[in-house]
Design a protein around this motif. Structure first.
Motif, PDB file in Angstrom:
ATOM      1  N   LEU A 104      -1.027  15.251 -32.026  1.00 52.41           N
ATOM      2  CA  LEU A 104      -0.811  16.578 -32.575  1.00 52.41           C
ATOM      3  C   LEU A 104       0.493  16.562 -33.363  1.00 52.41           C
ATOM      4  N   PHE A 105       0.472  17.145 -34.558  1.00 52.74           N
ATOM      5  CA  PHE A 105       1.669  17.211 -35.384  1.00 52.74           C
ATOM      6  C   PHE A 105       2.109  18.663 -35.500  1.00 52.74           C
ATOM      7  N   PRO A 106       3.067  19.096 -34.681  1.00 55.20           N
ATOM      8  CA  PRO A 106       3.553  20.479 -34.775  1.00 55.20           C
ATOM      9  C   PRO A 106       4.390  20.673 -36.035  1.00 55.20           C
ATOM     10  N   LYS A 107       4.668  21.928 -36.366  1.00 55.98           N
ATOM     11  CA  LYS A 107       5.473  22.215 -37.564  1.00 55.98           C
ATOM     12  C   LYS A 107       6.863  21.604 -37.458  1.00 55.98           C
ATOM     13  N   ASN A 108       7.464  21.691 -36.296  1.00 56.70           N
ATOM     14  CA  ASN A 108       8.821  21.169 -36.099  1.00 56.70           C
ATOM     15  C   ASN A 108       8.816  20.118 -35.005  1.00 56.70           C
ATOM     16  N   GLY A 109       9.677  19.138 -35.156  1.00 57.42           N
ATOM     17  CA  GLY A 109       9.824  18.132 -34.109  1.00 57.42           C
ATOM     18  C   GLY A 109       8.911  16.940 -34.303  1.00 57.42           C
ATOM     19  N   PHE A 110       8.914  16.110 -33.278  1.00 59.03           N
ATOM     20  CA  PHE A 110       8.122  14.885 -33.308  1.00 59.03           C
ATOM     21  C   PHE A 110       6.657  15.170 -33.010  1.00 59.03           C
ATOM     22  N   ALA A 111       5.830  14.177 -33.318  1.00 52.12           N
ATOM     23  CA  ALA A 111       4.414  14.272 -32.981  1.00 52.12           C
ATOM     24  C   ALA A 111       4.260  14.331 -31.465  1.00 52.12           C
ATOM     25  N   ARG A 112       3.122  14.814 -31.028  1.00 48.94           N
ATOM     26  CA  ARG A 112       2.852  14.908 -29.584  1.00 48.94           C
ATOM     27  C   ARG A 112       1.572  14.154 -29.280  1.00 48.94           C
ATOM     28  N   LEU A 113       1.623  13.327 -28.251  1.00 44.53           N
ATOM     29  CA  LEU A 113       0.456  12.586 -27.789  1.00 44.53           C
ATOM     30  C   LEU A 113      -0.335  13.478 -26.844  1.00 44.53           C
ATOM     31  N   VAL A 114      -1.615  13.685 -27.126  1.00 43.06           N
ATOM     32  CA  VAL A 114      -2.465  14.530 -26.298  1.00 43.06           C
ATOM     33  C   VAL A 114      -3.360  13.620 -25.474  1.00 43.06           C
ATOM     34  N   THR A 115      -3.409  13.876 -24.165  1.00 40.66           N
ATOM     35  CA  THR A 115      -4.215  13.056 -23.262  1.00 40.66           C
ATOM     36  C   THR A 115      -5.570  13.713 -23.007  1.00 40.66           C
ATOM     37  N   THR A 116      -6.443  12.999 -22.331  1.00 40.95           N
ATOM     38  CA  THR A 116      -7.771  13.531 -22.013  1.00 40.95           C
ATOM     39  C   THR A 116      -7.700  14.696 -21.038  1.00 40.95           C
ATOM     40  N   THR A 117      -6.586  14.851 -20.328  1.00 41.50           N
ATOM     41  CA  THR A 117      -6.397  15.993 -19.422  1.00 41.50           C
ATOM     42  C   THR A 117      -5.699  17.153 -20.132  1.00 41.50           C
ATOM     43  N   ASP A 118      -5.588  17.080 -21.449  1.00 40.73           N
ATOM     44  CA  ASP A 118      -4.969  18.091 -22.312  1.00 40.73           C
ATOM     45  C   ASP A 118      -3.478  18.293 -22.068  1.00 40.73           C
ATOM     46  N   HIS A 119      -2.810  17.298 -21.503  1.00 40.01           N
ATOM     47  CA  HIS A 119      -1.353  17.320 -21.435  1.00 40.01           C
ATOM     48  C   HIS A 119      -0.847  16.730 -22.752  1.00 40.01           C
ATOM     49  N   SER A 120       0.311  17.173 -23.184  1.00 39.05           N
ATOM     50  CA  SER A 120       0.885  16.587 -24.396  1.00 39.05           C
ATOM     51  C   SER A 120       2.313  16.141 -24.120  1.00 39.05           C
ATOM     52  N   PHE A 121       2.663  15.031 -24.713  1.00 36.66           N
ATOM     53  CA  PHE A 121       3.980  14.430 -24.517  1.00 36.66           C
ATOM     54  C   PHE A 121       4.588  14.134 -25.881  1.00 36.66           C
ATOM     55  N   PRO A 122       5.895  14.388 -26.062  1.00 37.86           N
ATOM     56  CA  PRO A 122       6.520  14.098 -27.350  1.00 37.86           C
ATOM     57  C   PRO A 122       6.565  12.600 -27.627  1.00 37.86           C
ATOM     58  N   MET A 123       6.227  12.253 -28.858  1.00 34.24           N
ATOM     59  CA  MET A 123       6.275  10.859 -29.303  1.00 34.24           C
ATOM     60  C   MET A 123       7.553  10.699 -30.130  1.00 34.24           C
ATOM     61  N   GLY A 124       8.633  10.322 -29.466  1.00 35.32           N
ATOM     62  CA  GLY A 124       9.928  10.199 -30.125  1.00 35.32           C
ATOM     63  C   GLY A 124       9.898   9.242 -31.295  1.00 35.32           C
ATOM     64  N   GLY A 125      10.406   9.688 -32.430  1.00 33.23           N
ATOM     65  CA  GLY A 125      10.479   8.850 -33.617  1.00 33.23           C
ATOM     66  C   GLY A 125       9.231   8.874 -34.481  1.00 33.23           C
TER      67      GLY A 125
END
Length: 155
Positions: A104-125
């Motif tokens: 997921l690419f939000p408007k601000n900040g780093f991309a976010r990795l979305v898992t099959t359980t619908d949790h998202s984690f920031p992908m630094g860099g």
């Protein structure tokens, strides 16, 4: 007027495309822009006078560039055959490929990795402009829809 033989003689060397300095040798490692360290130097220079004048009251300002440097050094994303390794300033996390749903690419900040359980984690860099490199590093597990459409247009 320039002699043609002189021009051809100087241009006989084979052309090699330049290798940008910003392209890391490890294409599977995504880090915060190293120019962030220049910001740290600027902040240190900016607080140098106030801290040296009032060290007891403003000495805590030294912690700001140290904390920012720690964040820049620790925040990264690495992809390998097993999955995605996410590191932030306070923790590290590993997500195997079979649990990756998408990015997921939000408007601000780093991309976010979305898992099959619908949790998202920031992908630094990792930002939107890194999508082609992200697709290559993941060996197609994370698809770049823009390069796929260009390949369809060319074919």
């Amino acid at each position: 007027m320039v002699d043609r033989e002189t021009v051809e003689g100087t241009m006989s060397a084979p052309f090699r495309a330049p290798h940008p300095e910003s392209t890391p040798s490890d294409r599977a490692l995504f880090r915060v822009n190293p120019m962030s360290y220049a910001v740290i130097v600027i902040v240190v220079l900016a607080i140098l006078w106030p801290v040296s004048t009032y060290p007891v009251a403003l000495g805590w300002l030294v912690l700001l560039p140290i904390a920012f440097g720690w964040w820049v050094a620790r925040t990264n994303t690495r992809l390998d055959e097993d999955g995605v390794h996410l590191s932030s300033w306070r923790s590290s996390r590993f997500v195997p490929w079979d649990e990756v749903k998408g990015v997921l690419f939000p408007k601000n900040g780093f991309a976010r990795l979305v898992t099959t359980t619908d949790h998202s984690f920031p992908m630094g860099g990792v930002s939107f402009h890194d999508l082609p490199r992200l697709s290559v590093a993941s060996r197609g597990r994370i698809r770049d829809p823009y390069s796929a459409s260009r390949a369809d247009d060319a074919g």
